[in-house]
Enzyme design. Structure first.
Site, PDB file in Angstrom:
ATOM      1  N   MET A  40       0.827  -1.204   0.000  1.00 20.33           N
ATOM      2  CA  MET A  40       0.000   0.000   0.000  1.00 20.33           C
ATOM      3  C   MET A  40       0.863   1.256   0.000  1.00 20.33           C
ATOM      4  SD  MET A  40      -3.543  -0.617   2.010  1.00 20.33           S
ATOM      5  CE  MET A  40      -2.928  -0.287   3.654  1.00 20.33           C
ATOM      6  N   HIS A  44       8.999   0.986   3.541  1.00 17.29           N
ATOM      7  CA  HIS A  44      10.053   0.999   4.555  1.00 17.29           C
ATOM      8  C   HIS A  44      10.955  -0.212   4.335  1.00 17.29           C
ATOM      9  CE1 HIS A  44       7.576  -2.082   6.424  1.00 17.29           C
ATOM     10  NE2 HIS A  44       6.582  -1.230   6.569  1.00 17.29           N
ATOM     11  N   GLY A  46      11.027  -3.074   5.642  1.00 20.03           N
ATOM     12  CA  GLY A  46      10.320  -4.346   5.515  1.00 20.03           C
ATOM     13  C   GLY A  46       9.919  -4.601   4.073  1.00 20.03           C
ATOM     14  N   HIS A  47       9.359  -3.583   3.414  1.00 12.72           N
ATOM     15  CA  HIS A  47       9.041  -3.709   1.996  1.00 12.72           C
ATOM     16  C   HIS A  47      10.313  -3.922   1.176  1.00 12.72           C
ATOM     17  CE1 HIS A  47       5.608  -1.099   3.460  1.00 12.72           C
ATOM     18  NE2 HIS A  47       4.965  -2.106   2.915  1.00 12.72           N
ATOM     19  N   GLN A  71     -10.428  -2.370   2.158  1.00 12.08           N
ATOM     20  CA  GLN A  71      -9.967  -3.036   3.374  1.00 12.08           C
ATOM     21  C   GLN A  71      -9.926  -2.101   4.575  1.00 12.08           C
ATOM     22  OE1 GLN A  71      -6.116  -4.006   1.376  1.00 12.08           O
ATOM     23  NE2 GLN A  71      -5.208  -3.574   3.373  1.00 12.08           N
ATOM     24  N   ASP A 161       1.644  -9.243   8.897  1.00  9.92           N
ATOM     25  CA  ASP A 161       0.197  -9.399   8.711  1.00  9.92           C
ATOM     26  C   ASP A 161      -0.106 -10.882   8.544  1.00  9.92           C
ATOM     27  OD1 ASP A 161      -0.858  -6.508   8.427  1.00  9.92           O
ATOM     28  OD2 ASP A 161       0.885  -6.561   7.095  1.00  9.92           O
ATOM     29  N   SER A 196       6.276  -0.757  10.300  1.00  9.74           N
ATOM     30  CA  SER A 196       4.941  -0.545   9.751  1.00  9.74           C
ATOM     31  C   SER A 196       4.872   0.869   9.211  1.00  9.74           C
ATOM     32  CB  SER A 196       3.865  -0.738  10.827  1.00  9.74           C
ATOM     33  OG  SER A 196       2.598  -0.291  10.374  1.00  9.74           O
ATOM     34  N   SER A 197       4.156   1.031   8.111  1.00 13.34           N
ATOM     35  CA  SER A 197       3.963   2.383   7.584  1.00 13.34           C
ATOM     36  C   SER A 197       3.250   3.267   8.602  1.00 13.34           C
ATOM     37  CB  SER A 197       3.171   2.329   6.280  1.00 13.34           C
ATOM     38  OG  SER A 197       3.848   1.547   5.319  1.00 13.34           O
ATOM     39  N   ARG A 198       2.417   2.663   9.434  1.00 15.20           N
ATOM     40  CA  ARG A 198       1.651   3.425  10.421  1.00 15.20           C
ATOM     41  C   ARG A 198       2.480   3.847  11.628  1.00 15.20           C
ATOM     42  NH1 ARG A 198      -2.599  -0.263   8.486  1.00 15.20           N
ATOM     43  NH2 ARG A 198      -4.421   0.960   7.842  1.00 15.20           N
TER      44      ARG A 198
END
Length: 328
Positions: A40, A44, A46-47, A71, A161, A196-198
Site C-alpha cells: 500500500m 520501509h 520491511g518492503h 480493506q 500481517d 509498519s507504515s503506520r
C-alpha cells in the site's frame, strides 16, 4: 517471440490492470519468471526486504502501490494513510524493481463493479476479522485482482500481517492460481518494534509504550524456549507486558495455528502468537512464530537473558535462528 521489457530500462510505471497484464504477458511469453510484491506504499525496510527477495529469485519484479479502500472500515485511517509516491518510486528504482503498478481507485474498482471475494470460517471471522469487520474481505478481493491481472510466478508477502498472509495462501490454493506465495519474515526496527507504515503516526511517548508489544512477545518466546507449552500461560506473559503501558489497549492476544488461525491449547513449534493493540494515534499488530523466529530484542528489557544464556526462540537442538522465506 515477444520481446520482454529490458531489465536495464528505466522503471516502468503501470496505471491500469490492463497495462499490468500486458507487461506481465510480455515477460512470461519470453520465458521470464515474474514476481509480484503487493504493497500500500509508504515503503520501509520491511518492503525493501520483500523487493530484494523477489529480485533475487525472479527475472522481473513488479511492485504494486495501492491504498485499497475496501480493506478500511468506516472511521479508520484511509484518508490520512501516508502516500509518499515519489519517495516510494525512488526506493523501488534503487532496488531495481522493473515496474511499479500505481493504479487510481477507479481503475481497480470501476463503476458498476459487483464482485468481491470472501472466505468463510474461523480464518476470517476471528481476531483481525472480528476486530476489523470487512477488512479481510477487502484484502481477499484486491489480492485476487492483483493475481489475476499479473499472473505472477511468485508473490511476496510479509509475515507481520500473519492472518492476511494465511488468507492469501488460501486464495492462491483454492482458486488454483498456480502462484507460489512466498512468506518473508517481518523486519524490526532497532528498538524491536515491527516496521509498519503506520509507525509514523506514533508520538515519542506512544512509541516507548508500544515497545510493550515486542517485549511481551519476547517474554513468551523465552518461556516457550525453556519448555512452556500452555498457550494460556504464554498469552498471559504477553498481556502482563501490555498492562505496563497504560496508553496501549489490547484488541487480542492469541496463540494460533499459523495456517487455520484456530486458537490452540498447546503451543507446538510453528504456532504463532499474534497481538493487536490500539494507541490514541494508531493500531499496531505483531507476531512471532514459536521455535522459528528470533526473539525480539528490546533495549532495556530487564528480563531478557544474557547472550550466553539465550539460545533463541527455538526448540532444543534447532540449528539456526535465522531462516529463509517460506514458500507455499
Amino acid at each position: 517471440m515477444p520481446q520482454p521489457p529490458p531489465t536495464d530500462a528505466a522503471q516502468v510505471v503501470l496505471r491500469s490492470p490492463d497495462e499490468l497484464r500486458r507487461w506481465s504477458e510480455r515477460c512470461r511469453a519470453a520465458g521470464l519468471v515474474v514476481g509480484l510484491v503487493p504493497t500500500m506504499g509508504a515503503l520501509h525496510d520491511g518492503h525493501r526486504s520483500l523487493v530484494r527477495r523477489a529480485r533475487a529469485e525472479c527475472d522481473r519484479v513488479v511492485v504494486s502501490i495501492f491504498v485499497n479502500p475496501t480493506q478500511f472500515a468506516p472511521g479508520e485511517d484511509l484518508g490520512r494513510y501516508p502516500r509518499p509516491l515519489e519517495r516510494d518510486l525512488a526506493m523501488l528504482a534503487a532496488e531495481r524493481a522493473d515496474a511499479a503498478f500505481v493504479p487510481p481507485v477507479e481503475a481497480m474498482y470501476p463503476e458498476g463493479t459487483l464482485t468481491t471475494v470472501r472466505l468463510t470460517g474461523p480464518l476470517v471471522d476471528s481476531l483481525e476479522g472480528a476486530a476489523r469487520p470487512g477488512h479481510l474481505d477487502g484484502v481477499a478481493t484486491v489480492v485476487t485482482k492483483l493475481l489475476v491481472a499479473t499472473r505472477p510466478d511468485r508473490a511476496y508477502f510479509g509475515e507481520k500481517d500473519a492472518q492476511q498472509l494465511a488468507v492469501v495462501r488460501r486464495i492462491a490454493a483454492d482458486l488454483d492460481t498456480g502462484v507460489r506465495i512466498v512468506a518473508c519474515p517481518l523486519v524490526r526496527d532497532a528498538d524491536g518494534l515491527a516496521l509498519s507504515s503506520r509507525n509514523a503516526y506514533l508520538t515519542p511517548d506512544e512509541r516507548a509504550q508500544a515497545l510493550a508489544i515486542p517485549s511481551g512477545l519476547a517474554a513468551a518466546a523465552r518461556a516457550w524456549a525453556v519448555g512452556e507449552r500452555d498457550a494460556g500461560r504464554l498469552a498471559a506473559r504477553v498481556r502482563e507486558r501490555l498492562e505496563r503501558s497504560p496508553g496501549l489497549v489490547p484488541d487480542y492476544v492469541a496463540v494460533v495455528d499459523a495456517d487455520t488461525f484456530h486458537e490452540v491449547a498447546d503451543a507446538a513449534r510453528g504456532c504463532r502468537i499474534v497481538v493487536a493493540g490500539r494507541m490514541p494515534s494508531v493500531r499496531l499488530i505483531d507476531t512471532i512464530c514459536l521455535g522459528v523466529d528470533a526473539v525480539p530484542a528490546v533495549p532495556g528489557d530487564s528480563e531478557a537473558p544474557n547472550e550466553a544464556a539465550e539460545r533463541s526462540n527455538q526448540a532444543p537442538g534447532a540449528a539456526e535462528w535465522s531462516r529463509p522465506c517460506s514458500v507455499s
